[in-house]
Design a protein around this motif. Sequence first.
Motif, PDB file in Angstrom:
ATOM      1  N   ASN A 225       0.280  -3.796  -6.291  1.00 31.89           N
ATOM      2  CA  ASN A 225      -0.821  -4.567  -5.712  1.00 31.89           C
ATOM      3  C   ASN A 225      -0.282  -5.863  -5.123  1.00 31.89           C
ATOM      4  OD1 ASN A 225      -3.400  -3.077  -6.646  1.00 31.89           O
ATOM      5  ND2 ASN A 225      -2.191  -3.229  -8.530  1.00 31.89           N
TER       6      ASN A 225
ATOM      7  N   GLN B 111      -4.184  -2.599  -3.947  1.00 31.18           N
ATOM      8  CA  GLN B 111      -5.205  -3.601  -3.605  1.00 31.18           C
ATOM      9  C   GLN B 111      -4.601  -4.956  -3.239  1.00 31.18           C
ATOM     10  OE1 GLN B 111      -8.428  -2.414  -3.377  1.00 31.18           O
ATOM     11  NE2 GLN B 111      -7.211  -0.570  -3.738  1.00 31.18           N
ATOM     12  N   VAL B 112      -5.355  -5.688  -2.452  1.00 28.99           N
ATOM     13  CA  VAL B 112      -4.964  -7.053  -2.077  1.00 28.99           C
ATOM     14  C   VAL B 112      -6.071  -7.981  -2.573  1.00 28.99           C
ATOM     15  CG1 VAL B 112      -4.335  -8.610  -0.199  1.00 28.99           C
ATOM     16  CG2 VAL B 112      -3.854  -6.145   0.005  1.00 28.99           C
ATOM     17  N   LEU B 113      -5.737  -8.833  -3.520  1.00 27.76           N
ATOM     18  CA  LEU B 113      -6.737  -9.722  -4.123  1.00 27.76           C
ATOM     19  C   LEU B 113      -6.584 -11.129  -3.546  1.00 27.76           C
ATOM     20  CD1 LEU B 113      -8.976 -10.152  -6.227  1.00 27.76           C
ATOM     21  CD2 LEU B 113      -7.195 -10.480  -7.939  1.00 27.76           C
TER      22      LEU B 113
ATOM     23  N   ARG C  10       2.089   1.277 -10.422  1.00 25.46           N
ATOM     24  CA  ARG C  10       1.072   0.603  -9.613  1.00 25.46           C
ATOM     25  C   ARG C  10       1.702  -0.504  -8.778  1.00 25.46           C
ATOM     26  NH1 ARG C  10      -1.899  -2.272 -11.974  1.00 25.46           N
ATOM     27  NH2 ARG C  10      -0.758  -2.490 -13.926  1.00 25.46           N
TER      28      ARG C  10
ATOM     29  N   LYS D 231       0.838  -1.211   0.000  1.00 28.52           N
ATOM     30  CA  LYS D 231       0.000   0.000   0.000  1.00 28.52           C
ATOM     31  C   LYS D 231       0.873   1.262   0.000  1.00 28.52           C
ATOM     32  CE  LYS D 231      -3.940  -2.356   1.945  1.00 28.52           C
ATOM     33  NZ  LYS D 231      -4.954  -2.478   3.014  1.00 28.52           N
TER      34      LYS D 231
ATOM     35  N   LEU E 214      -5.791  -0.117 -11.299  1.00 26.23           N
ATOM     36  CA  LEU E 214      -5.817  -0.801 -10.001  1.00 26.23           C
ATOM     37  C   LEU E 214      -4.515  -0.545  -9.274  1.00 26.23           C
ATOM     38  CD1 LEU E 214      -7.014  -4.507 -10.481  1.00 26.23           C
ATOM     39  CD2 LEU E 214      -7.631  -2.999  -8.596  1.00 26.23           C
ATOM     40  N   THR E 215      -4.591  -0.047  -8.052  1.00 25.10           N
ATOM     41  CA  THR E 215      -3.373   0.056  -7.253  1.00 25.10           C
ATOM     42  C   THR E 215      -3.686   0.005  -5.764  1.00 25.10           C
ATOM     43  OG1 THR E 215      -1.216   1.143  -7.135  1.00 25.10           O
ATOM     44  CG2 THR E 215      -3.151   2.599  -7.088  1.00 25.10           C
TER      45      THR E 215
ATOM     46  N   LEU F 191      -3.489  -8.324 -12.107  1.00 24.26           N
ATOM     47  CA  LEU F 191      -3.058  -7.183 -11.282  1.00 24.26           C
ATOM     48  C   LEU F 191      -1.905  -6.428 -11.938  1.00 24.26           C
ATOM     49  CD1 LEU F 191      -3.179  -8.721  -7.690  1.00 24.26           C
ATOM     50  CD2 LEU F 191      -4.756  -7.048  -8.665  1.00 24.26           C
TER      51      LEU F 191
END
Length: 245
Positions: free
Chosen positions: A181, A235-237, A179, A167, A232-233, A226
């Motif tokens: 992730n 983020q935790v998938l 980005r 993050k 998208l930045t 990702l």
Amino acid sequence: KGKNTEGKVDLVTGAAKGIGLATVKRLAPTAERVIMNVHHPVDPETWTALSTTYPNVRQLVGDVAEAAQAANLVQTIIEQYGHLDGLVNNAGITRDQLLTRMSTADFNAVLQTNLVGTFNVIKPALKVMQRQRAGAIVNVASVVGLHGNLGQANYAASKAGIIGLTKTVAKEGARRQIRCNAVAPGMINTAMTDQLNERVKAATLATIPFKRFGEADEVAQAIEFLLKQPYLTGQVLTVDGGMTI
Ligand code: NAI
């Protein structure tokens, strides 16, 4: 540049097997080059087969837990290819033990490889990406970093740390279109989970709504997404067959 490539140079750490290798195979068909970092050289037979199927894959030996070796990986890529577009920090280890029995050495070893190792590669890579004003990073965390797990205090701490790191890099990189992730896999069929005893495997399986472990390529698909999705930045998938819903 080869045919049908996006002209990208990607680096995947700890890519000799498991999720890292699956990610290399996912990225290779559309990349200009995929550099697989390996802790130890891939055995010649495996390498011949791999490099025949994926001629744009290179291997670079290095220990990400050593800052100088991690920096050398990035430097070598820049010298040879001039740019670095995608970075997947996948190298990781476990040293499971209940906390009261866990040695300081085992705690530190897991933090050093998983968390410090990720920092070691991101630092030089981010400098390059900032100059380029482009780049994408995906860190391999774990559901254990989000939820904790018995016997994995060191591993959970390292993976939770990776999430905070992700993050922060997302915030620091955003001004220059970089980005960052993370993917948080659940239980995936690899060498890492092979070493678990049958009782632990059965108990874990019972908690997964899909009633199966995931495959390395299923995580690699999420990593590729990702890496490429442009908006998208930070983020935790989670990729866990419903285990942590
Ligand atoms: P694996 O054991 O097959 O792969 C780990 C790779 O990291 C190996 O190729 C190993 O040589 C490499 N590595 C270890 N220390 C290194 C170092 N210091 N420098 C360079 N390379 C190093 O296991 P798997 O499952 O493919 O693990 C990949 C990542 O996925 C790890 O970060 C792991 O924590 C994570 N993960 C795995 C899950 C699973 O269920 N298998 C679940 C959640 C996360």
